[in-house]
Write a protein that holds these residues in place. Structure first.
Motif, PDB file in Angstrom:
ATOM      1  N   LEU A 100       0.846  -1.199   0.000  1.00 42.61           N
ATOM      2  CA  LEU A 100       0.000   0.000   0.000  1.00 42.61           C
ATOM      3  C   LEU A 100       0.880   1.248   0.000  1.00 42.61           C
ATOM      4  CD1 LEU A 100      -2.600  -1.130   2.707  1.00 42.61           C
ATOM      5  CD2 LEU A 100      -2.815  -1.307   0.227  1.00 42.61           C
ATOM      6  N   ARG A 101       0.322   2.335  -0.538  1.00 38.30           N
ATOM      7  CA  ARG A 101       1.021   3.622  -0.583  1.00 38.30           C
ATOM      8  C   ARG A 101       0.107   4.698   0.009  1.00 38.30           C
ATOM      9  NH1 ARG A 101       2.098   0.513  -4.853  1.00 38.30           N
ATOM     10  NH2 ARG A 101       4.295   0.182  -5.430  1.00 38.30           N
ATOM     11  N   PRO A 102       0.024   4.732   1.328  1.00 40.62           N
ATOM     12  CA  PRO A 102      -0.855   5.720   1.965  1.00 40.62           C
ATOM     13  C   PRO A 102      -0.231   7.117   1.961  1.00 40.62           C
ATOM     14  CG  PRO A 102       0.294   4.449   3.630  1.00 40.62           C
ATOM     15  CD  PRO A 102       0.696   3.869   2.300  1.00 40.62           C
ATOM     16  N   THR A 103      -1.041   8.095   2.325  1.00 43.14           N
ATOM     17  CA  THR A 103      -0.548   9.472   2.431  1.00 43.14           C
ATOM     18  C   THR A 103       0.264   9.623   3.715  1.00 43.14           C
ATOM     19  OG1 THR A 103      -2.575  10.167   3.559  1.00 43.14           O
ATOM     20  CG2 THR A 103      -2.532  10.336   1.149  1.00 43.14           C
ATOM     21  N   THR A 151      -1.593   9.360   7.145  1.00 41.75           N
ATOM     22  CA  THR A 151      -2.269   8.118   7.518  1.00 41.75           C
ATOM     23  C   THR A 151      -1.514   7.423   8.645  1.00 41.75           C
ATOM     24  OG1 THR A 151      -3.027   7.836   5.237  1.00 41.75           O
ATOM     25  CG2 THR A 151      -3.147   5.911   6.681  1.00 41.75           C
ATOM     26  N   LEU A 158      -4.559   2.290   9.292  1.00 46.13           N
ATOM     27  CA  LEU A 158      -4.435   1.580   8.018  1.00 46.13           C
ATOM     28  C   LEU A 158      -4.696   0.087   8.204  1.00 46.13           C
ATOM     29  CD1 LEU A 158      -3.686   1.683   5.006  1.00 46.13           C
ATOM     30  CD2 LEU A 158      -1.305   1.320   5.692  1.00 46.13           C
ATOM     31  N   TYR A 197      -5.105   3.613  -1.941  1.00 47.57           N
ATOM     32  CA  TYR A 197      -3.728   3.358  -1.507  1.00 47.57           C
ATOM     33  C   TYR A 197      -2.876   2.732  -2.611  1.00 47.57           C
ATOM     34  CZ  TYR A 197      -5.974   3.945   3.056  1.00 47.57           C
ATOM     35  OH  TYR A 197      -6.690   4.430   4.123  1.00 47.57           O
TER      36      TYR A 197
END
Length: 261
Positions: free
Chosen positions: A177-180, A183, A188, A253
């Motif tokens: 995943l590539r959250p902000t 986050t 998450l 994400y």
């Protein structure tokens, strides 16, 4: 001219008493052993095939013993035993593999924890285990089915000498995943668990403690989901439905999903 004397019944019985006694003993022994086998079969210890094979072996042994007794009584020489010994040795040599595997087959039938359970099996001479369920035990080999439905055939002599322990089947899904930056990691993981529960695919389940953090690097977070299948074997269509659901529900994400094992 006088007729030849007919031997009395007592004389016949006395002369061939060994034959009559052997027949009576063998018949009663056969009845008792077959009753024992039927009793074990009714309790679920033996399968139908095992019961039939054992009764045939007993019948063959009874007939051979009676024939050996008759030949010894009529011939009264050691040649009878020599012929029987040579014949038995030939059978042992020619069918050694079958006899060895069938003996292991009987032993496996008596082991309660082998069949029908998910196992981790370490075969002799192998370092990597086999994961799966023993779905059938035949006279020469047994069949193990893994969670994907693949079948592995193992000879009984290996399986009976294997190290076996119970195993909970699972599939590892590697979720990238590539959250902000704002986050939180806990939120998450909670989000992933909630999305999984909302998948409404009843053949899989997951708990919060089955989500492991594999790697955190920059804005990339890699999670390992330890997914437990409830029913097996797993259908490919169910796996595709689960992966598609996760991809759509976590699309913010930019997810990547890989099946590790």
């Amino acid at each position: 001219m006088p007729l030849p004397a007919i031997p009395a019944i007592e004389e016949i019985f006395t002369q061939y008493s060994n034959i009559f006694i052997t027949i009576i003993i063998m018949v009663f022994a056969r009845i008792l052993i077959v009753r024992l086998i039927n009793s074990l079969f009714e309790r679920g210890v033996f399968s139908v095939g095992t019961r039939v094979i054992l009764i045939r072996i007993i019948d063959t042994a009874v007939i051979m013993i009676i024939l050996a007794t008759i030949l010894h009584q009529l011939a009264a020489t050691y040649a009878t035993y020599i012929v029987i010994a040579v014949f038995a040795a030939m059978v042992l040599v020619l069918f050694f593999y079958e006899i060895k595997e069938f003996t292991a087959y009987i032993s496996l039938q008596l082991i309660k924890h082998i069949k029908g359970r998910n196992l981790e099996i370490y075969l002799p001479g192998h370092t990597k285990p086999i994961y799966g369920k023993v779905i059938s035990i035949d006279p020469l080999f047994s069949t193990i089915e893994d969670i994907f439905g693949n079948k592995i055939h193992v000879v009984n002599s290996l399986l009976v000498n294997a190290i076996v322990k119970e195993h909970t089947p699972s599939i590892i899904l590697r979720l990238t995943l590539r959250p902000t930056a704002n986050t939180k990691l806990y939120d998450l993981i909670k989000r992933v668990h909630t999305v999984f529960d909302e998948s409404r695919i009843p053949v899989f389940r997951i708990h919060e403690n089955q989500i492991e953090i594999s790697k955190i690097q920059g804005n990339v977070i890699v999670l390992n989901l330890n997914v437990t299948p409830i029913s097996m074997p797993i259908r490919v269509s169910d796996m595709i439905r689960l992966i598609n659901h996760l991809m759509v529900a976590l699309k913010e994400y930019d997810p990547e999903i890989e099946i590790v094992k």
